[in-house]
Design an enzyme around this catalytic site. Structure first.
Site, PDB file in Angstrom:
ATOM      1  CE  LYS A 160      -1.605   6.914  -3.415  1.00 24.73           C
ATOM      2  NZ  LYS A 160      -2.115   5.982  -2.397  1.00 24.73           N
ATOM      3  CG  ASP A 184      -1.720   1.223   1.416  1.00 25.82           C
ATOM      4  OD1 ASP A 184      -1.685   2.092   0.529  1.00 25.82           O
ATOM      5  OD2 ASP A 184      -2.401   1.334   2.451  1.00 25.82           O
ATOM      6  CD  GLU A 203      -5.022   3.526  -2.498  1.00 22.41           C
ATOM      7  OE1 GLU A 203      -5.904   4.310  -2.107  1.00 22.41           O
ATOM      8  OE2 GLU A 203      -3.863   3.881  -2.758  1.00 22.41           O
ATOM      9  CG  ASP A 234      -9.098   4.751   0.981  1.00 20.95           C
ATOM     10  OD1 ASP A 234      -8.567   5.427   1.886  1.00 20.95           O
ATOM     11  OD2 ASP A 234      -8.443   4.037   0.197  1.00 20.95           O
TER      12      ASP A 234
END
Ligand code: AMP
Length: 620
Positions: free
Chosen positions: A87, A25, A183, A205
């Protein structure tokens, strides 16, 4: 399941030897690596027992690249060389980050922004590669061997550029990417396995930098994405930023230098995390030039200053429901993913909206890595637990080459495994004693457009006229993902088979390219199939007619013979011209004209067969 490739019998001495594969992850704030060990997935800790690796990289004065907490330790003193939340910059241009409060020296480069650091100009891909390298080292030390590959998760929102950037980062880090996995799907895998439930679920999320909402339908272990939505620029960092602005206001401070901003942002994050468990928290800091910050933030104030951020997450939730044509009452459960879902105001807002408590029994930080590890274990071909049957579908159809370079699909794509299908084939030529079996995978009609997986031969077919032999070809994909193909001639029982092993070489992109090619070329493929089929039919009748003329031309008068020869020539020239319609018409014509000839041959054969036979021979 991954694409299938040939495994020569005997080549893999231990076909079920456990292959080390991990799920990663690669988070905005924290990253994790997990693996399935002795049948259960777990996040791998570092030497200090910590599973979370802060997604922060420091390019130190001493030339050392530090990742994680040792990088965070340098953040305050060395903010412009300590990159966090990278990211957010993956596959992005400078305009996309203009409104973010960061201490970095961005360099606008064509394609993707870069960051000027002490160690040179770094692309977000290189910074991410440093994080991945640290996780790879951790995994190899913890698992005690080299990794065969990794499943890396990305937000469902990531576009091609961002996905490609993630893959490039993995490659630079020396990781073999088994697959990029969304994800939310990874989270569903983790929860689906634990609960074994069916129904429609929402995956909410909220990570450090991104918000993703996905609606997934789980049926018999298969996950179907009904809708996705989200905001790639909304996450826990924004809550930090709200607190940071609130501190500036309270302490009556104006714009800060990079170092002070970093200090206060760190304090803001700590305050946010503390407020998940405490009614209020004290924020203190000594800034440059001796400015002292000392403020008390209560949960109520925190909720007040962040309520728009909270409701901003509900907007994409509504949109996803609308897109999926679902009502709140259709949702069986809501899975909470991402560290920021620990904030009570988020949990309350989600519970209010869905009129049910969200699922929080798995650690929201680990859910995604665990799902990725389970998927990695499957893709690495490890023999496993019942659980790994859940996910597996065949991504592309499996089939056989038939005459005319065509592919006959035996197991269609998306079939769940284990599965078995069989189909009968026949010989093409009189007296044919062997048949070449060519196993292919892909959606296209022609052999050249599909991927070749295996070839083998069935020998020892008893000689018969073309079309008389019945060869049953069976495809079987077992629970371990192993494909075996066998061919059996039914009258004689002769048999041949081959084992094909799962590969992990085909990327999602390759699969989706193959799929989109098949759609794009559907019309051309239909035409190609029509021509190929016409050619096969035509050559079959040409062969049969030529063979019949060679042995029995004496049964025809001159006129009949020239008729047949003429239509044979017409058919052959239309075959050369590759005109499907003309071939088809000429085949029909030749078929019609040779009808009488076939009857004459039959009569002659019967007469000849009866000659010399005794009536007693027919008694039984
Ligand atoms: P992720 O990207 O999933 O690693 O999520 C990281 C985000 O979760 C960061 O914004 C963290 O500050 C936030 N976070 C972690 N723990 C907590 C907590 N206990 N309360 C509130 N936010 C948290």
């Amino acid at each position: 399941m991954a694409l299938l490739q040939i495994s020569e019998p005997g080549l893999f001495a231990e076909p079920h030897q456990h292959r080390l594969a991990v799920g990663i992850d690669l988070g905005t704030t924290n990253s994790l690596v997990a693996s399935v060990k002795s049948g259960s997935p777990a996040c791998l800790p570092d030497e200090q027992g910590r599973t979370l690796l802060a997604s922060v990289v420091n390019y130190g004065k001493d030339g050392v690249i530090r990742v994680g907490s040792s990088a965070i330790a340098r953040q305050n003193d060395d903010p412009s060389n300590t990159i966090s939340s990278v990211k957010r910059f993956m596959g992005r241009g400078i305009n996309d980050v203009a409104d973010l409060a960061t201490p970095y020296r961005f360099v606008d480069e064509p394609g993707m922004l870069k960051i000027s650091t002490r160690a040179g100009i770094k692309s977000p891909v290189e910074v991410s590669a440093d994080i991945l390298r640290a996780l790879k080292t951790r995994a190899e030390q913890s698992l005690g061997g080299d990794l065969v590959g990794a499943v890396i998760t990305v937000p469902a929102y990531f576009d091609d550029a961002q996905r490609q950037a993630t893959k490039d980062a993995a490659r630079i880090a020396g990781l073999n990417v088994l697959r990029l996995l969304n994800e939310p799907t990874a989270a569903a895998i983790a929860y689906g396995l634990d609960n074994g439930s069916e129904g429609t679920y929402v995956i909410y999320d909220l990570g450090g930098g991104t918000f993703d909402v996905s609606i997934l339908e789980l049926t018999r272990g298969l996950f179907e994405v009904r809708a996705t939505s989200g905001d790639s620029k909304l996450g826990g960092d924004d809550f930090d930023h709200r607190i940071y602005c609130w501190i500036l206001e309270q302490a009556e401070l104006s714009a800060l230098n990079a170092q002070d901003a970093r200090v206060l942002l760190t304090r803001a994050r700590e305050a946010k995390e503390a407020l998940s468990d405490h009614p209020s928290t004290r924020i203190t800091a000594v800034l440059r030039e001796g400015v002292v910050v000392d403020v008390e933030l209560s949960v109520e104030t925190f909720h007040e200053i962040t309520c728009t951020l909270v409701s901003n997450t509900i907007t994409p939730v509504r949109k996803a429901l609308r897109d999926a044509k679902l009502q709140v009452s259709d949702i069986k459960g809501v899975v909470m993913v991402g560290g920021a879902t620990r904030m009570p105001q988020i949990r309350h807002a989600v519970a209010d909206f869905f009129k049910q408590e969200p699922l929080t029994n798995l650690d929201p930080d680990k859910v995604v890595a665990i799902g990725a590890a389970i998927q990695a274990n499957v893709l690495a071909g490890n023999k496993g637990d019942d659980e790994w049957l859940l996910l597996d579908v065949i991504p592309l159809s499996l089939g056989l080459e038939t005459m005319g370079n065509l592919v006959e699909k035996i197991i269609p794509r998306n079939s769940t495994i284990p599965t078995a299908r069989a189909q009968e084939f026949t010989t093409f030529k009189d007296g044919q004693t062997a048949m070449a079996i060519h196993v292919l995978q892909g959606e296209r009609e022609l052999v050249s457009d599909c991927r070749s997986l295996a070839r083998f031969e069935l020998r020892g077919i008893p000689p018969m006229v073309a079309g008389a032999a019945r060869i049953r070809v069976s495809f079987q994909v077992d629970a371990d993902g192993l494909l075996s193909v066998s061919a059996k001639e039914l009258s004689s029982g002769v048999e041949a088979s081959i084992m094909v092993k799962p590969s992990y070489g085909l990327s999602d992109d390759e699969i989706s390219n193959m799929l989109s090619d098949s759609m794009k070329n559907a019309n051309a493929d239909v035409q190609a199939r029509k021509l190929a089929e016409a050619l096969v039919d035509a050559s079959s009748i040409v062969n049969a007619t030529q063979a019949a003329l060679a042995s029995d031309a004496h049964l025809l008068n001159t006129q009949e013979l020239s008729h047949i020869e003429n239509s044979l020539a017409t058919l052959q020239s239309s075959m050369q011209a590759l005109d499907a319609n003309a071939i088809h018409a000429a085949t029909e014509k030749l078929n019609e004209i040779t009808g009488d000839f076939a009857a004459k041959r039959m009569d002659a054969a019967v007469k000849c067969g009866l000659a010399g036979q005794n009536i007693a021979d027919f008694k039984d």
